[in-house]
Design a protein around this motif. Structure first.
Motif, PDB file in Angstrom:
ATOM      1  N   PHE A 289      -8.958   3.467  -1.818  1.00  0.00           N
ATOM      2  CA  PHE A 289      -8.606   2.149  -0.741  1.00  0.00           C
ATOM      3  C   PHE A 289      -9.868   1.114  -0.888  1.00  0.00           C
ATOM      4  O   PHE A 289     -10.813   1.858  -0.307  1.00  0.00           O
TER       5      PHE A 289
ATOM      6  N   SER B 283       0.772  -1.368   0.052  1.00  0.00           N
ATOM      7  CA  SER B 283       0.076   0.044   0.049  1.00  0.00           C
ATOM      8  C   SER B 283       0.972   1.232  -0.064  1.00  0.00           C
ATOM      9  O   SER B 283       0.666   2.219  -0.792  1.00  0.00           O
TER      10      SER B 283
ATOM     11  N   THR C  37      -6.874  -0.512   5.725  1.00  0.00           N
ATOM     12  CA  THR C  37      -7.486  -0.049   4.534  1.00  0.00           C
ATOM     13  C   THR C  37      -8.299   1.225   4.689  1.00  0.00           C
ATOM     14  O   THR C  37      -8.289   2.210   4.185  1.00  0.00           O
TER      15      THR C  37
END
Ligand SMILES: NC(=O)C1=CN([C@@H]2O[C@H](COP(=O)(O)OP(=O)(O)OC[C@H]3O[C@@H](n4cnc5c(N)ncnc54)[C@H](O)[C@@H]3O)[C@@H](O)[C@H]2O)C=CC1
Ligand SMILES: CCCCCC(=O)/C=C/C=C\C/C=C\C/C=C\CCCC(=O)O
Length: 255
Positions: free
Chosen positions: A183, A120, A167
């Motif tokens: 996301f 990420s 997330t």
């Protein structure tokens, strides 16, 4: 996958640090407008055979691949910079690598949670406008074990709960809005893949797992793929966490 508009993001090129992506998620790119993808897995055999198959189908230049262990910062960084320089920009990142291992629970956390964090952070870096990016979508694959307790695999469940929280937290960050970075999180129940061959020693009670599985059933990979596609094709849904079970898909959280 057709490059349909997903609101802010048009999926023209996919850069996917993903285990066995087409097999596992069964993305079906259309031949005429095939996105470029970069596949990655720690297992070179899985990776090469998947890529060979895809290159034969969609063309040599469309499918890139690189072996990468998501536990290794340098390897993940290198994967993303190579993908970025090949594609010039990244539109979609899918963090999908995962294992069940209660014996080596540090490894389980390092792959399932830290691996998602590494992917990420790299995704954000390369999608940010100040670094030449133009936004994009980051999908983190958690599990239903990310929202319910799972007594036969507590470390796995903890790692997946972490993925859900991570997330959702990024989705709410103001910089993500400014940079058009979305996301998303997918939480499937059991699906028929290699992970179901997890050995007895890696679980805290094979019987418990089997009984649990009898109750929930086992989905086809196609069902998970369909949910994945629905999730990424829904516009303006950053922060969405979607469960997938035999009964269907359900939006669990919207940030
Ligand atoms: N199949 C299922 O029942 C469910 C799976 N999931 C999640 O879906 C994701 C995909 O798993 P599946 O396709 O089902 O299983 P799988 O075992 O077929 O795929 C997992 C992949 O992760 C790769 N991998 C393992 N360690 C790695 C590392 N250190 N670096 C890079 N790659 C690594 C493996 O080589 C393998 O190809 C996982 O995150 C899993 O936790 C979630 C819910 C249910
Ligand atoms: C609600 C929790 C669902 C979580 C599913 C998940 O994320 C992945 C789990 C993977 C492996 C552990 C489970 C099963 C292994 C146990 C038994 C194998 C039985 C084999 C069979 O009969 O098919």
């Amino acid at each position: 996958m057709k490059p349909r508009s997903t609101g802010r993001n048009t999926l023209r090129r996919l850069a996917v640090p993903l285990s066995e992506v087409f097999k596992v998620l069964h993305l079906k790119p259309s031949v005429d407008i095939m996105p470029q993808v970069c596949l990655s897995d720690v297992n070179p055999h899985i990776l090469e055979s998947t890529c060979t198959e895809l290159r034969e189908k969609y063309g040599q230049d469309k499918v890139h691949y690189q072996v990468c262990d998501v536990r290794d910062d340098a390897q993940v960084e290198d994967l993303f910079s190579k993908a970025k320089s090949s594609f010039s920009k990244l539109d979609l990142v899918v963090n999908n690598a995962g294992v069940v291992d209660e014996q080596d629970w540090l490894k389980c956390i390092d792959i399932n949670l830290n691996g998602v964090i590494r992917g990420s952070l790299q995704g954000i870096k390369h999608m940010k406008k100040e670094n030449g990016g133009s936004g994009g979508t980051i999908v983190n694959v958690a599990s239903l074990a990310g929202v319910v307790p799972v007594s036969y695999s507590p470390a796995y469940a903890a790692s997946k709960h972490g993925v859900v929280g991570y997330t959702r937290s990024w989705a709410g960050h103001p910089d993500m809005k400014t940079n058009d970075i979305r996301f998303l999180c997918l939480c499937p129940a059991f699906a028929k893949t290699e992970i179901l061959k997890t050995k007895e020693g890696q679980l805290l009670g094979q019987k418990m797992a089997e009984e649990f599985m009898k109750k929930t059933g086992v989905m086809s990979v196609d069902q998970v793929t369909q949910a994945f596609t629905d999730l990424i094709e829904t516009p303006d849904n950053s922060g969405s966490v979607m469960s997938v079970t035999l009964q269907g898909s359900k939006l669990l959280f919207q940030v």
